[in-house]
Scaffold this motif. Sequence first.
Motif, mmCIF file in Angstrom:
data_model
loop_
_atom_site.group_PDB
_atom_site.id
_atom_site.type_symbol
_atom_site.label_atom_id
_atom_site.label_comp_id
_atom_site.label_asym_id
_atom_site.label_seq_id
_atom_site.Cartn_x
_atom_site.Cartn_y
_atom_site.Cartn_z
ATOM 1 N N ASN A 1 0.821 -1.230 0.000
ATOM 2 C CA ASN A 1 0.000 0.000 0.000
ATOM 3 C C ASN A 1 0.850 1.273 0.000
ATOM 4 O O ASN A 1 0.527 2.266 0.652
ATOM 5 C CB ASN A 1 -0.946 0.024 1.204
ATOM 6 C CG ASN A 1 -1.911 -1.152 1.199
ATOM 7 O OD1 ASN A 1 -2.329 -1.598 0.119
ATOM 8 N ND2 ASN A 1 -2.252 -1.667 2.365
ATOM 9 N N ALA A 2 1.963 1.242 -0.739
ATOM 10 C CA ALA A 2 2.817 2.432 -0.842
ATOM 11 C C ALA A 2 2.498 3.137 -2.155
ATOM 12 O O ALA A 2 2.563 2.536 -3.220
ATOM 13 C CB ALA A 2 4.281 2.046 -0.797
ATOM 14 N N THR A 3 2.143 4.392 -2.095
ATOM 15 C CA THR A 3 1.777 5.138 -3.309
ATOM 16 C C THR A 3 2.758 6.273 -3.598
ATOM 17 O O THR A 3 2.637 6.951 -4.615
ATOM 18 C CB THR A 3 0.373 5.734 -3.145
ATOM 19 O OG1 THR A 3 0.349 6.540 -1.948
ATOM 20 C CG2 THR A 3 -0.671 4.635 -3.045
ATOM 21 N N ALA A 4 3.752 6.461 -2.737
ATOM 22 C CA ALA A 4 4.653 7.613 -2.882
ATOM 23 C C ALA A 4 5.815 7.336 -3.822
ATOM 24 O O ALA A 4 6.499 8.259 -4.254
ATOM 25 C CB ALA A 4 5.179 8.030 -1.510
ATOM 26 N N PHE A 5 6.071 6.055 -4.143
ATOM 27 C CA PHE A 5 7.253 5.712 -4.929
ATOM 28 C C PHE A 5 6.950 5.712 -6.428
ATOM 29 O O PHE A 5 5.826 5.439 -6.848
ATOM 30 C CB PHE A 5 7.790 4.327 -4.521
ATOM 31 C CG PHE A 5 8.190 4.235 -3.079
ATOM 32 C CD1 PHE A 5 9.084 5.146 -2.542
ATOM 33 C CD2 PHE A 5 7.674 3.241 -2.261
ATOM 34 C CE1 PHE A 5 9.462 5.063 -1.217
ATOM 35 C CE2 PHE A 5 8.039 3.155 -0.930
ATOM 36 C CZ PHE A 5 8.941 4.068 -0.407
ATOM 37 N N SER A 6 7.976 5.991 -7.228
ATOM 38 C CA SER A 6 7.844 5.956 -8.690
ATOM 39 C C SER A 6 8.807 4.917 -9.263
ATOM 40 O O SER A 6 9.774 4.526 -8.602
ATOM 41 C CB SER A 6 8.129 7.335 -9.293
ATOM 42 O OG SER A 6 9.405 7.794 -8.893
#
Length: 584
Positions: free
Chosen positions: A18-23
């Motif tokens: 549930n990590a949405t900050a990484f690209s």
Amino acid sequence: MVENEIYSINGPVVKVRNATAFSMLEKVFVGNRKLMGEVISVSREFTTIQVYESTTGLRPGEPVEGTGKPISVTLGPGILRNIFDGIERPLKEIARQSGAFIATGSNVSPLDEEARWNVTLLVKEGDLVKGGQIFATIPETDLIEHRCMIPPTLSGEVVHAAADGSYRIHDEILQVRDNKGKIHSLDLTQEWPIKQARPITKRLPISVPLITGQRIFDTLFPIAKGGTAAIPGGFGTGKTMTQHQLAKWCDADIIVYVGCGERGNEMTQVLEEFSELIDPKSNRPLTDRTVLIANTSNMPVAAREASIYTGLTLAEYYRDMGYHVAIMADSTSRWAEALREISGRLEEMPAEEGFPAYLPSRLSQFYERAGYVETLNDQKGSVSIIGAVSPQGNDFSEPVTQNTKRFVRCFWALDKSLAYARHYFAINWNESYSEYVSDLTRWYNRNVDPRFLRSRQEIMSLLAEETKLMEIVKLIGSDVLPEDQKLIIEICKVIRVGYLQQNAFHKEDTYVPLAKQLRMMDTILYLYHRCKEALSDGALLRSILSSGIFETVTKMKYDVPNDHLELFDDYVTKIDEAINSHKE
């Protein structure tokens, strides 16, 4: 609760839930020890990271911290003479701080931040500068002048320039105001993502050979500056030693040697040899123009992939200064094995022999970064890539060798039987090829002699004819052959032992200039044509052989010094005397 915490660990593969900050391809720090990693997959449920260091002791629940930047290398003075691991950590400095083994989470600056460099500025306040322009020069070593460049993405007006003098790498040298009015402070370094090719003005036609001083390469299978070559061969056939010899003697300005998954003792040998070797053109240590990237087989498997790209980026940086760079990758098979292991842990669908389906595209991306180019500062530079391939069981039909063959134009196939017979280089002249000969024809005709490639072609034809004849000899023996065909077998023995075989430990034979290579070919072919004439006049081959002239010609590589080529005239006289005295 810690945001972006580790959910699962599978070898070098770490998942965050549930990590949405990484690209994609973002550099991250994993766990409490801040292990370096890279994001390789992003979904709504999981973010997958490959870690470039050992994950031993890592636990679920530890934090993962993003940087917002891709994996990059620091480019600046101090790269040459240095030894890095696959993610540009200086091994000498790490050894000084923590001993022979790299501690996980080692946070050591890639370049010495306290060393001082004598900087000469080439721009002044008020000058307009553009991306890639050289703004300062530094004597990095006695052989190489380091040329500091404006970052490729920046252009504008110089609003402040430091005076010439002694500076550390992070001291401010320039201030540049870009077109939007923003002030950029420049020091002696810049960072560049390793998986992104550095920009150029244009690619140039390949037309200049990479001179190696090794006869089988310069004569039979030449490589061009900006070209690509593969050296496939099984265990013990001499891939590493071939690359060592090319690194020592090729006429590239700078050598980048990448030991990718190599045995530690082999890398130790490289380090010791290069530190002792004297550059023949300058009488300075070869390390003055060499950078080594050591990623041994006991280092984390994911870092092998990074080591290849790290080496390429360093090579492109010096190419952009206007240098010709040769990169030795040893070995791309172990890099492919690292891709296979990571792919397996990601549970991707395997392709042939378990390698991932994207193996061909990764190989093409690697070899496509070679080239002869015009740089952003209007200089000409090149990156030549020579990659070793280690097919298991010497099987050239396996996926890495076959896919590499699609993307290189020079194929130097090593032969186990030649290697075991102590024939060095153990290059099989029947399986090897070079597609650069037509591109280099004009250069050879202008700079050496039009005879060079004609003689090469005749020698290639004789070797091909010998291969056919040896099939007959294996079946029914050589006695049934006519005299002219026996002559071909004997003259090819001279070509193989006296020309193609080279002694790396002999001062006259370890490096042979093109002029001597031509005279050697002329002498061998003169012997062939004179014998052919004598046989047509009724002479017997065995009587000519008894004169010892074939052995004399075979040993000329040792007997004629590189700076006394006039001695080859004596061989013409010896050949004439030997043949005239044995005519019947």
